[in-house]
Design an enzyme around this catalytic site. Structure first.
Site: not given
Length: 334
Positions: A145, A182, A184, A271
């Site tokens: 991120h 991931d 996200h 996740d």
């Protein structure tokens, strides 16, 4: 042979009580590695207790890749000096929060982030010099991120993007693929690399209308010369193993086959597991193993089997530990 980079110093980045990206993530991975006999000898965290349940029989042989801090000039391949200096300054003054509230740092966080980035770079060296064929770096804090001038989403430095630039500069590799599974969107990786046609970035994630960070729509395909070399694949909440495998086989693999990468990098976030508290995707442990095996097949076809994988998210400790173990075991060929 598969390499593994892990260190008890990855727990030195303190995020405060109840934060999902917490030092126990590393303790949980150590527990799985010791209970499965991949790591021998005493655990560095003998008082950490986590019920992992029965683990699959394991005969994996790995080579440890000791982490060392990344040189700041390599971090600057993706981040300006002002970004680095800001993080260093805040950590040196007892820590604080780097963004709007979800990326806290402590006095040792800057050094730990350099160590996490360096662990991944050392894995790159191990693979590109043929000491190992594949490698998995379990550093934290995670990285995907972190945008060029903005730490966010628990991430300080964009580790996988830095690794891609490092491989380009040191080893003169012409084509690099990155697959980020991931849950996200890897907005930081995308922001660092989206104008580069020599790096094909694929992000598989929960739909941005329903999940942090709100980016990663399928129309985001790169900018400038890099247009067409970013692929975002959003999944609706509730997506399962077969949904991911279908997209990999029918969309991602044909695109990467046409691109012909020489090295494959993976942002390995766990996740998207059904038990994770931060999202609503329903992957299983077996699903992550199947995804890893698909990517190994791709690497065997185009990259001489060369894969470097970097830990990203995963916030249910039991699921994280078991899935990371599955991922590593698949990378070893077992």
């Amino acid at each position: 042979m598969t390499g593994l980079s892990i260190s008890p110093h990855f727990v030195d980045h303190l995020t405060g009580p109840h934060h999902p990206e917490r030092p126990d993530r590393i303790r949980a991975i150590y527990a799985a590695l010791h209970q499965s006999n991949i790591l021998s000898g005493p655990s560095p965290f003998p008082d950490f207790d986590l019920d992992l349940g029965p683990l699959p029989a394991n005969s994996s042989i790995i080579q440890l890749v000791p982490p060392t801090p990344a040189p700041e000039e390599v971090i600057q391949l993706c981040h300006p000096k002002s970004h680095i200096d800001r993080i260093r300054h805040i950590c040196a003054h007892d820590g604080g929060v780097l963004d709007h509230g979800d990326t806290p740092v402590s006095p040792k966080s800057f050094d730990t982030a350099l160590l996490a980035a360096g662990a991944l770079l050392n894995c790159c060296d191990a693979v590109l010099t043929n000491r190992v064929q594949r490698a998995f770096s379990t550093g934290r804090p995670p990285g995907h991120h972190a945008e060029p001038d903005r730490p966010m989403g628990f991430c300080l430095f964009s580790n996988i993007a830095i690794a891609a630039r490092y491989i380009q500069h040191k080893y003169k590799i012409q084509r690099i693929a990155i697959v980020d599974f991931d849950v996200h969107h890897g907005n930081g990786t995308q922001a660092c690399l989206e104008d580069d046609p020599s790096i094909f970035f694929v992000s598989l994630h929960q739909h941005p209308a329903t999940c942090y960070p709100g980016s990663g729509y399928d129309w985001e395909t790169g900018v400038g010369a890099g247009r067409g070399y970013t692929m975002n694949v959003p999944f609706d909440p509730g997506a399962e193993d077969d949904d991911y495998l279908a997209v990999l086989n029918n969309k991602v693999l044909p695109a990467l086959d046409a691109f012909g990468p020489e090295v494959l990098l993976i942002s390995a976030g766990f996740d998207a597991h059904r038990d994770d508290p931060l999202a609503q995707i329903n992957l299983s442990e077996e699903g992550f193993e199947r995804i890893t095996n698909v990517l190994i097949s791709l690497a065997n076809q185009h990259c001489q089997g060369r894969i470097i994988s970097s830990l990203e998210g995963g916030y249910n400790l039991r699921a994280l530990a078991r899935c990371a173990l599955r991922h590593l075991t698949a990378l070893t060929g077992n």
